[in-house]
Design an enzyme around this catalytic site. Sequence first.
Site, PDB file in Angstrom:
ATOM      1  N   CYS A   7     -16.178 -47.969 -13.653  1.00 27.54           N
ATOM      2  CA  CYS A   7     -15.065 -47.517 -13.178  1.00 27.54           C
ATOM      3  C   CYS A   7     -14.360 -46.385 -13.672  1.00 27.54           C
ATOM      4  O   CYS A   7     -13.544 -45.715 -13.067  1.00 27.54           O
ATOM      5  CB  CYS A   7     -13.960 -48.800 -13.465  1.00 27.54           C
ATOM      6  N   ASP A   8     -14.609 -46.226 -14.945  1.00 30.25           N
ATOM      7  CA  ASP A   8     -13.970 -45.155 -15.628  1.00 30.25           C
ATOM      8  C   ASP A   8     -14.873 -43.844 -15.938  1.00 30.25           C
ATOM      9  O   ASP A   8     -14.282 -42.771 -16.472  1.00 30.25           O
ATOM     10  CB  ASP A   8     -13.205 -45.600 -16.776  1.00 30.25           C
ATOM     11  N   CYS A  68     -15.564 -50.721 -18.739  1.00 26.57           N
ATOM     12  CA  CYS A  68     -16.191 -50.369 -17.497  1.00 26.57           C
ATOM     13  C   CYS A  68     -16.512 -49.084 -17.263  1.00 26.57           C
ATOM     14  O   CYS A  68     -15.791 -48.167 -16.753  1.00 26.57           O
ATOM     15  CB  CYS A  68     -15.245 -51.140 -16.184  1.00 26.57           C
TER      16      CYS A  68
END
Length: 316
Positions: free
Chosen positions: A140-141, A137
């Site tokens: 997300c990261d 992701c």
Amino acid sequence: MSEVLDLAIIGGGPAGLTAGMYATRGGLKNVVMYEKGVVGGQITKSSEIENYPGITQVVSGLELMEKWPEQVMRFGLKYEMAEVVRVSKGSDNLFDILIEGEKNVKAKSVIVCTGSNPKKSGVEGEDEFYGKGVSFCATCDGFFYRNKEVAVLGGGDAALEEALFLTNICSKVYLIHRRNEFRASPATVQRVKKNSKIELVLNSTVEKIYGDISGVNGLIVADKDGGKRDLKVPGVFVFVGMKVNNEVLAQKNDSFLCEMSKNGEAVVDLDMKTSLKGLFAAGDIRINAAKQVVCAAGDGATAAINAINYLENLHE
Ligand code: FAD
Ligand code: NAP
């Protein structure tokens, strides 16, 4: 006997949410949508979406889905944050919805909208360094690798779009793909080719992702001619396709509740009916899904309309 639901919806992504709205707005009173994670589904992990009709700006998946729950729950849809373990059918002709924690709920009809999840590449080090440099992701990261170099694995829409997104954060993105041609749409391929922060590493496979206790230090890439490269990156993003979430349809005797394709998707007709009466499947879980938010939503609406018809005939 405890209350019997008119309809149970398994999964709260675009298909499940839309099915919930059409079912309750269409008059069903006792409808529960079960979602084990974030309402909104997998698109909430996408950094950008620009092909949902009516949304003229490029928005993140989270932004796109933000208002859906409020809209769809206005008509009486109930929502439970719970994981469904299995759907089966009893001798009373009702569906049994087994929920984590051994709770059992009965329903007259079911729409399965469990979607799909990222596949693993199987590369050495992927599991060991998951969450410590290996990610599925970018939204997300990605920020963890601000001004750093990262690698993206895959050649489909997800890999190319997320590689483009990462160029806004990272200093360089190596896009590693096992072939020379991409599966992604031509427009996206063009954008990638024009982006000076992306280096294409084609006809190449990842031999291993390596690191130490602090996380990923790099990966070894081999090309078709046997040449090897050591890319010293702290982050590796894997986008090598999706696997359908069909576990809820698996029965104790290793069969499935309805007919499935060889890829594990639920076989449906144009009404989203499966081979078992009263059981519908919508969105990424069903055969020949276009794997688009707009299509999943359309499937959810179709399934709900036909679930209402099914219940009307049941009562006659
Ligand atoms: P999902 O969105 O997968 O939702 C299924 C839901 O069911 C999930 O929330 C899951 O938690 C839940 N669930 C699963 N099993 C259970 C269980 N046992 N019990 C309870 N709940 C369960 N599409 C586009 O149209 N445009 C794009 O630009 C685009 N970009 C994408 C980018 C990425 C990185 C990804 C991964 C996908 C992208 N897609 C895009 C595809 C799109 O997200 C999917 O086609 C769509 O979300 C499918 O919707 P769905 O409702 O069928 O399933
Ligand atoms: P995908 O289209 O199936 O592409 C997966 C890619 O990963 C392919 O290029 C494949 O290579 C490669 N691959 C597969 N297994 C691999 C492995 N073990 N090691 C290395 N590479 C591997 O998957 P996706 O990109 O996740 O997309 C899934 C679906 O969602 C698609 O239908 C897509 O169109 C849709 N989607 C749409 C959008 C959008 O509309 N903007 C965005 C994202 C996703 P090969 O090409 O050689 O097989």
